[in-house]
Scaffold this motif. Structure first.
Motif, PDB file in Angstrom:
ATOM      1  N   TYR A 112       0.851  -1.189   0.000  1.00 64.51           N
ATOM      2  CA  TYR A 112       0.000   0.000   0.000  1.00 64.51           C
ATOM      3  C   TYR A 112       0.888   1.241   0.000  1.00 64.51           C
ATOM      4  O   TYR A 112       1.807   1.357   0.819  1.00 64.51           O
ATOM      5  N   VAL A 113       0.618   2.162  -0.908  1.00 63.81           N
ATOM      6  CA  VAL A 113       1.306   3.453  -0.947  1.00 63.81           C
ATOM      7  C   VAL A 113       0.350   4.488  -0.380  1.00 63.81           C
ATOM      8  O   VAL A 113      -0.717   4.742  -0.947  1.00 63.81           O
ATOM      9  N   LYS A 114       0.720   5.064   0.753  1.00 63.01           N
ATOM     10  CA  LYS A 114      -0.142   6.015   1.466  1.00 63.01           C
ATOM     11  C   LYS A 114       0.297   7.441   1.190  1.00 63.01           C
ATOM     12  O   LYS A 114       1.466   7.790   1.340  1.00 63.01           O
ATOM     13  N   TYR A 115      -0.660   8.284   0.750  1.00 61.59           N
ATOM     14  CA  TYR A 115      -0.421   9.710   0.599  1.00 61.59           C
ATOM     15  C   TYR A 115      -1.564  10.452   1.270  1.00 61.59           C
ATOM     16  O   TYR A 115      -2.504   9.843   1.793  1.00 61.59           O
ATOM     17  N   CYS A 116      -1.488  11.762   1.263  1.00 58.52           N
ATOM     18  CA  CYS A 116      -2.437  12.570   2.015  1.00 58.52           C
ATOM     19  C   CYS A 116      -3.828  12.527   1.391  1.00 58.52           C
ATOM     20  O   CYS A 116      -3.984  12.363   0.172  1.00 58.52           O
TER      21      CYS A 116
END
Length: 423
Positions: free
Chosen positions: A84-88
């Motif tokens: 999972y790539v988490k960004y704002c």
């Protein structure tokens, strides 16, 4: 590395890391949180989800890509099956765009040809409809993010924003498909893959939409978005499986004992309100060049003030400012404004801990990153949330610190006050 997490997550800032770790923990996954790219010898506790929090949201794109890929490799070495790539939840990054390059690099590293992108966080008022991101009932481009000092967002069309950051096709999984259920959403993803679409921006206006997305994304090895989609993805794991074993690590309430300090750098409207509440309750020191344009002289003032206040009750050191105040500071410090203020706030937190502070509350993603690095913290236990997406964390070692890292836009108006007053 030891332990074999089901999910490996890479977050682009430290408060984003705590946010997604809190969501995964709330979904029943035992979760470990690391700060910075883990080395080959980094020991990982037995956990279902492993989050690596980086400080890459405003880094040069090449640096963000390198750190993200290195982290994914470490997560794969640790046995992670899904990524999972988490960004704002406001989808912000630099003008060059770190989201597109990082997601492309992760897909290339893992040999995958499609992913979902959905920053929606309905519990925080962030929703996506027809591919446009809303903050409450306003388009992102009409919100306070339009004038963000580091990552201004002037376009609400996520497909258009992403298309400027990647050479690959961008498509849409619209709300009509979500309303028809997971099977319809999966068919839409399959049709888009057949058309060569690598990046699929997904609508989501409520938690039910995120649950549909979580179910539809089970066939994807790489998924990206905010903490909401990560939580939904985790929630689809089969109850009672090894991957969904309950989170066991809880920060003990009331521990550790010792003085409290609040360090605030975010200029978001939510943080400004929270700082105002805290200033009305506690002694405070504003970091400003109003009295000197020499950062070292400003630091001497901060240090002297901390020497006289840490241990006498909660103390607040802040650089959070209105647009006009921020502009005045930038006229003095110029392009180094953020670097100077972050450095001063990080030194303030480090000095407060040296004076005995054992509860450290930090407001702002960039500020949190600077403080964690200054304190030399590399891993924490994720505990109960003070507010949604804002968990308490506990450092390891013989003299632990109770740490709360708050994204600028998160938290109720009284969060900072509660954080240092609650046992």
């Amino acid at each position: 590395m030891t332990g074999r997490p089901w999910l490996g997550c890479v977050a682009d800032d430290y408060t984003g890391g705590t946010d997604v770790a809190a969501g995964l923990r709330r979904s029943g996954l035992s979760t470990a949180l690391l700060f910075g790219v883990p080395g080959p010898s980094t020991a990982i506790p037995d956990c279902a989800a492993l989050v690596v929090a980086l400080k890459t949201r405003t880094a040069p794109a090449a640096e963000a890509v390198a750190q993200s890929v290195a982290s994914v490799r470490r997560l794969a070495d640790a046995g992670a099956q899904r990524f999972y790539v988490k960004y704002c939840s406001t989808f912000d990054s630099t003008a060059e765009g770190n989201i597109g390059p990082v997601v492309d690099a992760v897909l290339d590293e893992l040999g995958e040809d499609q992913t979902l992108l959905c920053p929606a966080s309905p519990e925080h008022g962030r929703s996506v409809f027809h591919g446009h991101l809303f903050v409450g009932d306003r388009l992102l481009s009409e919100s306070s993010m339009r004038t963000h000092p580091l990552t201004p967002m002037t376009d609400s069309d996520l497909r258009r924003v992403l298309a400027s950051q990647t050479p690959h096709p961008v498509g849409l999984l619209g709300h009509d498909a979500l309303a028809a259920g997971p099977d319809a959403a999966r068919r839409t993803l399959a049709d888009l893959r057949g058309s060569g679409v690598r990046h699929v921006v997904a609508d989501a206006v409520d938690e039910a939409d995120l649950e549909v997305l979580g179910a539809a994304a089970q066939g994807l090895r790489v998924v990206t978005g905010g903490a909401g989609l990560a939580r939904a993805l985790a929630g689809t794991r089969r109850a009672g499986s090894a991957e969904s074993r309950p989170a066991r690590s809880v920060v003990p309430t009331g521990l550790p004992s010792g003085p409290s300090v609040i360090v605030a750098g975010s200029c978001s409207a939510a943080t400004l309100d929270q700082v105002a509440r805290a200033r009305a309750e506690f002694p405070s020191y504003r970091v400003t060049p109003a009295t000197s344009d020499d950062p070292e002289e400003i630091w001497r003032g901060i240090r002297a003030w901390l020497n006289g206040h840490v241990g006498g009750g909660p103390a607040l050191v802040y650089a959070s400012a209105t647009t006009e105040e921020r502009a005045a500071t930038q006229r003095v410090f110029g392009e180094k404004t953020v670097e100077i203020l972050e450095g001063l706030l990080a030194r303030a937190a480090d000095h407060a801990v040296a004076l005995g502070a054992r509860r450290v509350v930090v407001a702002g993603g960039e500020t949190s990153g600077a403080v964690v690095q200054a304190l030399g913290i590399t891993s924490v236990v994720v505990g109960e949330e003070a507010d949604r997406g804002v968990p308490w964390c506990l450092t390891s070692g013989p003299d632990p610190i109770r740490l709360l890292l708050k994204s600028g836009n998160f938290g109720a108006p009284d969060l900072l006050v509660r954080a240092v007053n609650t046992p």
